[in-house]
Design a protein around this motif. Structure first.
Motif, PDB file in Angstrom:
ATOM      1  N   SER A   2       0.828  -1.209   0.000  1.00  0.00           N
ATOM      2  CA  SER A   2       0.000   0.000   0.000  1.00  0.00           C
ATOM      3  C   SER A   2       0.864   1.263   0.000  1.00  0.00           C
ATOM      4  O   SER A   2       0.475   2.285  -0.550  1.00  0.00           O
ATOM      5  CB  SER A   2      -0.939   0.019   1.205  1.00  0.00           C
ATOM      6  N   TRP A  38      -5.463   6.630   3.747  1.00  0.00           N
ATOM      7  CA  TRP A  38      -5.152   5.498   2.868  1.00  0.00           C
ATOM      8  C   TRP A  38      -4.631   4.314   3.683  1.00  0.00           C
ATOM      9  O   TRP A  38      -5.017   3.163   3.439  1.00  0.00           O
ATOM     10  CB  TRP A  38      -4.123   5.947   1.839  1.00  0.00           C
ATOM     11  N   ALA A  41      -7.430   2.476   5.421  1.00  0.00           N
ATOM     12  CA  ALA A  41      -8.517   1.945   4.600  1.00  0.00           C
ATOM     13  C   ALA A  41      -8.180   0.542   4.085  1.00  0.00           C
ATOM     14  O   ALA A  41      -7.010   0.136   4.057  1.00  0.00           O
ATOM     15  CB  ALA A  41      -8.781   2.884   3.421  1.00  0.00           C
ATOM     16  N   VAL A  43      -7.477  -0.941   1.169  1.00  0.00           N
ATOM     17  CA  VAL A  43      -7.166  -0.515  -0.193  1.00  0.00           C
ATOM     18  C   VAL A  43      -7.254  -1.654  -1.201  1.00  0.00           C
ATOM     19  O   VAL A  43      -7.168  -1.427  -2.402  1.00  0.00           O
ATOM     20  CB  VAL A  43      -5.758   0.127  -0.249  1.00  0.00           C
ATOM     21  N   VAL A  46      -9.941  -0.855  -3.583  1.00  0.00           N
ATOM     22  CA  VAL A  46      -9.790   0.307  -4.469  1.00  0.00           C
ATOM     23  C   VAL A  46      -9.404  -0.168  -5.866  1.00  0.00           C
ATOM     24  O   VAL A  46      -8.366  -0.806  -6.052  1.00  0.00           O
ATOM     25  CB  VAL A  46      -8.730   1.284  -3.923  1.00  0.00           C
ATOM     26  N   GLU A  47     -10.225   0.141  -6.858  1.00  0.00           N
ATOM     27  CA  GLU A  47      -9.960  -0.303  -8.219  1.00  0.00           C
ATOM     28  C   GLU A  47      -9.040   0.649  -8.963  1.00  0.00           C
ATOM     29  O   GLU A  47      -8.243   0.232  -9.809  1.00  0.00           O
ATOM     30  CB  GLU A  47     -11.279  -0.448  -8.993  1.00  0.00           C
ATOM     31  N   ASN A  48      -9.154   1.952  -8.687  1.00  0.00           N
ATOM     32  CA  ASN A  48      -8.350   2.960  -9.387  1.00  0.00           C
ATOM     33  C   ASN A  48      -7.681   3.840  -8.339  1.00  0.00           C
ATOM     34  O   ASN A  48      -8.302   4.755  -7.792  1.00  0.00           O
ATOM     35  CB  ASN A  48      -9.243   3.789 -10.314  1.00  0.00           C
ATOM     36  N   ASP A  49      -6.408   3.570  -8.045  1.00  0.00           N
ATOM     37  CA  ASP A  49      -5.689   4.303  -6.995  1.00  0.00           C
ATOM     38  C   ASP A  49      -5.664   5.802  -7.275  1.00  0.00           C
ATOM     39  O   ASP A  49      -5.905   6.623  -6.379  1.00  0.00           O
ATOM     40  CB  ASP A  49      -4.254   3.786  -6.871  1.00  0.00           C
ATOM     41  N   TYR A  52      -9.077   7.506  -6.782  1.00  0.00           N
ATOM     42  CA  TYR A  52      -9.436   7.478  -5.362  1.00  0.00           C
ATOM     43  C   TYR A  52      -8.643   8.519  -4.579  1.00  0.00           C
ATOM     44  O   TYR A  52      -9.206   9.295  -3.785  1.00  0.00           O
ATOM     45  CB  TYR A  52      -9.175   6.069  -4.809  1.00  0.00           C
TER      46      TYR A  52
END
Length: 294
Positions: A2, A38, A41, A43, A46-49, A52
């Motif tokens: 991450s 972040w 969360a 992560v 999350v599909e699109n860093d 987001y």
């Protein structure tokens, strides 16, 4: 993992936040707050860093700007953005224009939402649908915010593209004429309605009000170029006996600027806003807090 995913976008996030806030110090605080969110969360969902993180940073920056606006209203004298060496906040050369001092000053007149929309659209090319998701507005409302922002910017700063090399030569001529006391050469560089905006922040000697009219601007510049005027200015920025004084041309906020150093420390920056080959505005930044990044 991450950490790497976040760090990949740190420069972009800092660039977005700086353009919204006009302060790299505050921008870095916002990015740090985004990192904390972040890191807490999940992560993996999350599909699109990039999308987001831009959303998180933009919303944090808007909230911070709302708080900062009230503080800036009680600022001593004119408030100008914190200055930076352009590569610190521009991912690409073509983004340099979006951090120019004259543009950031105009962006101060926008509402926080208008400013965020303008930055995301004009500097980073996000679609209205993407921006709407970031700020929590529908596409039609986002277009309306973008239109109002562009109109305000157009009123405050008509677009006249000036070649970087020409601006550098004009800045060099400005420095030579001002330091040499050549009033005639200096006068030929200014538009009749030229102005000088200075930011000393109550910590350095600088006019508290905007100086308007080419004649008045020239009188101020020639006054501080005299031995006595220079001495009083240097004392106001903490110069000690024996401190060396030098001047150089440096790229600051995407444009050539005159950078004065005292004892190796940045003491003042003169940035020129050029329209049709003439100087329209001189921005003088002497507040040491605004020069730390230089």
């Amino acid at each position: 993992m991450s950490v790497e995913r976040f760090e990949e976008h740190r420069d972009l996030l800092t660039g977005v936040s700086y353009r919204i806030l006009g302060s790299l110090t505050d921008a870095e605080d916002v990015v740090q707050e985004a990192w904390l969110r972040w890191s807490e969360a999940d992560v993996s969902l999350v599909e699109n860093d990039r999308a987001y993180l831009v959303r998180v940073v933009t919303r944090l920056a808007i909230d911070r700007l709302r708080r900062l606006k009230a503080r800036r209203e009680s600022y001593v004298g004119s408030w100008l953005p914190e200055l930076v060496v352009t590569p610190d906040v521009a991912e690409h050369v073509e983004l340099a224009g979006s951090v120019e001092l004259a543009l950031l000053v105009v962006l101060e007149t926008l509402s926080p939402l208008e400013r965020a929309v303008f930055v995301l659209r004009e500097a980073f090319g996000l679609s209205y649908a993407e921006i709407g998701e970031v700020i929590g507005r529908g596409e039609a409302a986002t277009r309306q915010l973008a239109r109002r922002g562009r109109e305000h910017v157009r009123e405050g700063r008509p677009r006249f593209e000036v070649d970087h090399r020409l601006r550098r030569r004009l800045t060099e001529r400005f420095a030579q004429a001002a330091m040499g006391g050549d009033l005639g050469a200096l006068a030929s560089m200014f538009a009749e309605d030229a102005s000088l905006v200075s930011d000393g922040g109550g910590k350095a000697r600088a006019p508290l009000r905007v100086i308007t009219g080419a004649g008045r601007v020239l009188r101020f510049l020639t006054a501080i170029a005299t031995e006595e005027g220079a001495r009083r200015f240097l004392e106001s920025v903490g110069a000690e006996p024996g401190d060396g004084f030098d001047v150089e041309i440096a790229d600051v906020n995407g444009a050539p600027a005159l950078l004065a150093r005292v004892g190796g420390r940045p003491a003042a920056v003169f940035s020129l806003d050029v329209v049709d080959g003439l100087i329209r505005t001189v921005f003088l930044v002497a507040n040491p807090d605004k020069l730390a990044r230089l």
